[in-house]
Design a protein around this motif. Structure first.
Motif, PDB file in Angstrom:
ATOM      1  N   SER A 189      39.573  54.509  33.887  1.00 42.01           N
ATOM      2  CA  SER A 189      39.279  54.249  35.323  1.00 42.01           C
ATOM      3  C   SER A 189      39.018  55.593  36.073  1.00 42.01           C
ATOM      4  N   ALA A 207      42.477  44.745  33.894  1.00 37.79           N
ATOM      5  CA  ALA A 207      42.291  44.170  35.012  1.00 37.79           C
ATOM      6  C   ALA A 207      42.150  44.986  36.004  1.00 37.79           C
ATOM      7  N   ARG A 208      43.480  45.496  36.070  1.00 41.44           N
ATOM      8  CA  ARG A 208      43.410  46.902  37.141  1.00 41.44           C
ATOM      9  C   ARG A 208      42.562  47.714  37.213  1.00 41.44           C
ATOM     10  N   LYS A 267      39.358  46.403  38.834  1.00 39.21           N
ATOM     11  CA  LYS A 267      39.505  45.810  40.195  1.00 39.21           C
ATOM     12  C   LYS A 267      39.248  47.205  40.961  1.00 39.21           C
ATOM     13  N   GLU A 307      35.185  47.548  40.611  1.00 37.91           N
ATOM     14  CA  GLU A 307      34.322  46.306  41.014  1.00 37.91           C
ATOM     15  C   GLU A 307      35.239  45.049  41.169  1.00 37.91           C
ATOM     16  N   PRO A 308      35.685  45.256  42.570  1.00 33.36           N
ATOM     17  CA  PRO A 308      36.785  44.199  42.828  1.00 33.36           C
ATOM     18  C   PRO A 308      36.167  42.583  42.710  1.00 33.36           C
ATOM     19  N   SER A 314      36.404  39.393  37.836  1.00 37.72           N
ATOM     20  CA  SER A 314      37.736  38.865  37.062  1.00 37.72           C
ATOM     21  C   SER A 314      37.577  38.850  35.751  1.00 37.72           C
ATOM     22  N   ARG A 374      25.491  43.327  40.277  1.00 31.58           N
ATOM     23  CA  ARG A 374      26.595  44.261  40.278  1.00 31.58           C
ATOM     24  C   ARG A 374      25.777  45.893  40.473  1.00 31.58           C
TER      25      ARG A 374
END
Length: 813
Positions: free
Chosen positions: A442, A479-480, A483, A486-487, A490, A627
């Motif tokens: 990330s 998932a973190r 987010k 790209e909030p 899911s 996106r």
């Protein structure tokens, strides 16, 4: 016409690249009873042999010019209905042709597709040499075909390598599975059941009658071997005997050590044009030969990096000792940390001045020279994270260059992830190795084209599956990570069996923006007659689409049937626009012109032989397309029998391009989930391709001059990639594709010549990319008769460390 249309024509182009194979084969074959050389017609010889499943078989030969390919006109009641070049390999003709003209090659058969004729067509079929009055012996009433000609019942093809492909049918019982055997002299060296569906046989036979015959690696000794391939009754297959001559290290291994650079480059070009492979069952021999047998390709000119290794997971003494032993064999000094909570081990490694940090689960091991190869991924100061390939229970995981979507769906980057300490120092407090891995990825997410490098080598051995707790940690960390960037994304766990022991199988699901319903989507559908196909296409789209602002544009490329024009009038009353565009078929030009008339912000290129299969397919595609940075989105396309026709484009297949997934059913996982997981690819077929209108225009649309029919979609996607955009393939939008139902196959001299021009143009324009697809792996096969991830490249292509950026220049070595 997209890539799919051209691929269907490959089986008809069976002439080998090098006739020397065929000139050197045995010629003492029996002459089939149905073949008779013509007399009284000068140099012209041949026969019309028969028809099977609307395919017409025969042969034609000009003894005055043995190297020429005779063009044949097929006539129904004297009226020409098809034109075909006699250029298909027919080894059963070897004796006849040799008697007529000495050592002639055997590529003088023809197979003509008559599916374009109406189903109720009837009459007498004859064949004549084009531009002459010479008629071949043999005629038939197409309404009363008694039995298929022998040439229609089986075939075997090979490229000199260790895999043979083909099909075999029992004429007395088409449902019976035949067994195919290969003999070297009197010794049987391989056998296989003819019970699979092969892309190469789809133009010839219906159903699972194909075979993939794997020859023993002992035949890759640099010598020429002639193999006889027979069915279970001992009858030779069309194409037998087959010549095999190869070396594991490739053609270069057969050349003298002092061979000049130009000759070596010619050898490399040959191997790119005629790629060879080993079957997946040969993994032990392949890996021993290319990954563990020699240190000559181990990097030696690397700046020393202090490596800290954190041993995580169970603290079982035996497991830890197994890991430590594999590290001791590396021949490189490392600092090992184990037996402490993860935060403590990480803190100690950073405090000790380690420049690179990696985690190894207790019990897992590293392959020979693994550390040197992995650290070679730090090719510059810009590289901050490196990951490698892995293996579990003899099953290698060949991973793509950095693909965040596939990584989020599979955790592919987490085994043997190496991180610069400068990145690790910027991270928040972390509880476990999964958080460390995903937080590191990330941290460099936005500069991944330079910062994340894949070393395409199997360096890490997984010796036990993940525990439920480890899987949960990875899911939360993944998932973190997404987010943070790209909030709207899911991650949903997919049901069903997971692919092997590698852990994750998640759906990357983007949410549609709140204002998405205001976006106009224009679907562009070219057609020429075939109202039946077009009606199914439009009806299925309208049945399974609730998009509020949907525009459908039909390109009429010169339809003449009254039923088609009646249908056009009907759909016009329902708000569907019909754009008349008569003239020669040029798929690229038709779409370019239609795009200028479309009012939509988003363009959907759709073939008339496409059918939507479920609700939500369009929402899924548009959500992926909206996106950030996405240039185009393709769907999963299925043949009517439920098998995958398109799972993304793989560059380099046959030194051109091909589809992924042709041997898979819709529900199959594919190689490590690739048939079920969203992923980034280098191209998708324009049979169903969505992109923004402004992006289409910005890259110049489709190239109507270079790619009028085929590869215009590949070229378009590569132009988008070169402009910094990504191409996404999603398996969560499924459509049926009756591939080439409208145009038919590349079965005429004119179509073949045009197809070859487009192939040559693709190689000229994108040759530096074709064999270096970031989404594919240099260790995996590119032979056109196989399927993606269906074997190991022999030899592997360059396995230098790579990023996901599209290669910009040819690799020099």
């Amino acid at each position: 016409m997209p890539l799919a249309g051209w691929r269907a024509g490959i089986p008809h182009q069976k002439r080998p690249d090098c006739f020397d194979y065929w000139r050197s084969m045995n010629t003492d074959l029996p002459v089939p009873e149905q073949i008779s050389a013509m007399s009284g017609n000068g140099p012209w010889h041949g026969a019309l042999e028969g028809m099977h499943d609307r395919l017409v078989f025969g042969w034609a030969f000009n003894s005055a010019c043995p190297d020429a390919r005779v063009v044949i006109e097929l006539c129904l009641d004297g009226v020409p209905c098809a034109c075909i070049a006699a250029d298909a390999a027919r080894t059963d003709l070897a004796t006849t042709l040799s008697a007529l003209a000495g050592r002639a090659d055997v590529c003088h058969g023809f197979i003509a597709d008559l599916n374009a004729l109406a189903a109720h067509a009837h009459g007498i079929l004859t064949a004549r040499v084009a531009n002459t009055d010479v008629v071949l012996p043999g005629s038939m009433d197409i309404a009363h075909i008694r039995k298929p000609p022998p040439a229609a019942l089986n075939s075997v093809v090979g490229d000199g390598g260790l895999r043979l492909f083909g099909w075999a049918i029992d004429p007395s019982d088409p449902h019976r599975t035949r067994t195919v055997r290969a003999f070297l002299g009197h010794e049987m060296v391989a056998q296989a059941a003819a019970n699979i569906v092969l892309p190469l046989s789809r133009a010839y036979v219906d159903g699972p009658h194909g075979f993939d015959l794997a020859l023993p690696i002992s035949l890759a000794d640099g010598r020429t071997h002639t193999l006889r391939v027979v069915d279970d009754e001992g009858h030779a297959l069309n194409g037998s005997p087959v010549i095999v001559c190869c070396m594991p290290a490739g053609l270069a291994a057969l050349l003298p050590e002092d061979t000049d650079e130009l000759t070596l480059r010619v050898a490399a070009t040959y191997e790119r044009m005629v790629p060879r492979s080993l079957p997946l069952s040969a993994w032990p021999e392949w890996s021993a030969r290319f990954d563990h047998a020699s240190s000559k390709d181990v990097p030696t000119s690397l700046a020393p990096l202090r490596l800290g290794i954190l041993v995580t997971g169970t603290q079982d003494a035996a497991a830890t000792a197994r890991t430590a032993e594999s590290l001791e064999r590396q021949g490189r000094t490392t600092q090992l940390y184990s037996g402490l909570p993860f935060p403590s081990m990480l803190a100690e490694a950073l405090a000790a001045g380690c420049e690179v940090i990696t985690c190894i689960r207790a019990g897992d091991t590293l392959g020979q020279y693994a550390l040197v190869h992995a650290l070679a991924g730090f090719t510059s100061d810009d590289v901050e994270v490196v990951y490698t390939d892995s293996e579990h229970e003899g099953r290698p995981w060949f991973k793509p260059a950095w693909d965040p979507d596939y990584a989020l769906g599979s955790d592919c980057a987490l085994e043997f992830l190496l991180v610069r300490s400068s990145v690790a120092r910027r991270l928040p407090p972390l509880a476990n190795e999964a958080e460390f891995a995903w937080a590191s990825l990330s941290e460099v997410w936005t500069r991944s084209d330079e910062a994340i490098v894949h070393v395409p080598r199997v360096l890490y051995q997984v010796n036990s599956p993940l525990t439920p707790g480890e899987c949960a940690n990875r899911a939360v960390a993944a998932a973190r990570a997404i987010k943070a960037h790209e909030p709207a994304i899911s991650l949903e766990e997919l049901a069903g069996p997971l692919p092997g022991a590698f852990g994750a199988a998640r759906r990357v699901r983007p949410a549609l923006p709140a204002d998405a319903s205001d976006v106009v989507v224009s679907l562009i559908i070219p057609t020429r007659d075939r109202a039946d196909l077009l009606k199914r296409c439009i009806d299925s789209i309208q049945r399974f689409t609730t998009w509020r602002r949907l525009e459908i544009l039909i390109i009429d490329n010169g339809s003449t049937e009254s039923s088609t024009h009646a249908y056009f009038a009907d759909i016009a009353t329902r708000g569907i626009r019909v754009l008349p565009m008569p003239g020669p078929f040029n798929y690229a030009d038709l779409n370019n012109r239609a795009v200028t008339q479309a009012s939509g912000e988003i363009i959907g290129l759709v073939n008339n032989d496409i059918e939507a299969l479920h609700e939500g397919w369009l929402d899924e595609i548009i959500a992926q397309l909206m996106r950030p940075g996405v240039g185009a989105v393709g769907a999963k396309l299925l043949w009517p029998n439920g098998m995958v026709q398109h799972g993304g484009v793989v560059l380099g297949v046959g030194d051109v391009a091909g589809h992924f997934g042709n041997r898979l059913m819709d529900a199959d996982w594919g190689d490590h989930g690739r048939n079920q997981l969203v992923q980034r690819v280098s191209a998708c077929t324009a049979a169903c391709l969505f992109l923004r209108k402004q992006d289409f225009i910005a890259v110049g649309g489709m190239d109507a001059h270079a790619f009028p029919v085929a590869f215009n979609d590949v070229d378009l996607c590569l132009k988008l990639r070169a402009a910094g955009k990504t191409i996404i393939w999603t398996p969560h939008a499924k459509l049926l594709h009756a591939e080439s139902a409208s145009r038919g196959h590349e079965d005429t001299p004119q179509k073949k010549a045009r197809a070859q021009r487009e192939i040559d143009m693709l190689r000229q324009r994108w040759g530096h990319v074709l064999s270096r697809d970031p989404a594919y792996h240099p260790a995996v096969n590119l032979d056109p008769n196989g399927h993606a991830f269906g074997g190991f490249a022999l030899p592997p292509r360059s396995r230098r460390p790579r990023t996901n950026a599209l290669p910009s220049i040819p690799e020099l070595s």
